[in-house]
Design an enzyme around this catalytic site. Sequence first.
Site, short mmCIF file in Angstrom:
data_model
loop_
_atom_site.label_atom_id
_atom_site.label_comp_id
_atom_site.label_asym_id
_atom_site.label_seq_id
_atom_site.Cartn_x
_atom_site.Cartn_y
_atom_site.Cartn_z
CG HIS A 129 -1.79 1.16 1.38
ND1 HIS A 129 -3.14 1.13 1.08
CD2 HIS A 129 -1.54 2.43 1.80
CE1 HIS A 129 -3.66 2.33 1.29
NE2 HIS A 129 -2.71 3.13 1.74
CD GLU A 130 1.73 3.64 3.81
OE1 GLU A 130 1.79 4.63 3.06
OE2 GLU A 130 0.87 3.53 4.70
CG HIS A 139 -6.27 6.09 0.34
ND1 HIS A 139 -6.35 6.92 1.42
CD2 HIS A 139 -5.13 5.37 0.50
CE1 HIS A 139 -5.30 6.71 2.20
NE2 HIS A 139 -4.54 5.78 1.66
CB CYS A 140 -8.31 1.98 -4.52
SG CYS A 140 -9.32 1.08 -5.70
CB CYS A 145 -8.13 -2.27 -4.32
SG CYS A 145 -6.64 -1.51 -5.00
CB CYS A 164 -8.64 -3.02 -8.12
SG CYS A 164 -8.38 -1.26 -8.45
ZN LIG Z 1 -2.74 5.13 2.10
ZN LIG Z 2 -7.58 -0.16 -6.59
#
Ligand SMILES: [Zn+2]
Ligand SMILES: [Zn+2]
Length: 191
Positions: A129-130, A139-140, A145, A164
């Site tokens: 994520h990072e 952000h999704c 995801c 995703c």
């Molecule tokens: Zn984040």
């Molecule tokens: Zn995503």
Amino acid sequence: MEALHLVPIFLGEKAELLRPLGLALRRTFGLVCEEHPPAFDPEVAFDAGRGQYNSRVLLAHLLHAAPHTRVLGVAGVDLFVPVLTFVLGEAQLGGRAAIVSIHRLRNEPYGLPEDPTLLLDRLVKEAVHEIGHNFGLLHCPMTRCVMSSSAGVEEVDLKSERFCDRCLAQIRAAEVDPVGWRRFLTVRRRA
Ligand SMILES: [Zn+2]
Ligand SMILES: [Zn+2]
């Protein structure tokens, strides 16, 4: 292949997580991960009043100490930014530095037995994520995801370690990053 320095910060025996983490990051991003001890004293980030470590201070030191490569700090201690109670991690948006903490990813603070496999799963998700932020992703809205935002460990468990299709396409379209090209843009934080 581009290199990523993995820097343990007060990680203790949990430094054994770095090797499997590095393999996962290599699979996901094609980054060659190397472990490097911190080239600074992480104690400078300690806030005695809060009993936590200032994430932003650590990020600045990580950047300064590794000027020619991507860098990910992996902390065994609790992190904060001044406006939030804690953060699980923080990253430069479109930059090359990120940090994650395993402190609240462990089962123990929630009164549950230690689970090394689950801890590694959570760490990989938060690291992906990072680093996704480093590649310019925001952000999704897709819950599964890896770029969906997590306020706590329950939400970390709900998402997968994968991007995703939309986020993946964005990662693949990201320009190759000659080290130093992406600089100090906005630092994004997450609770
Ligand atoms: Zn984040
Ligand atoms: Zn995503």
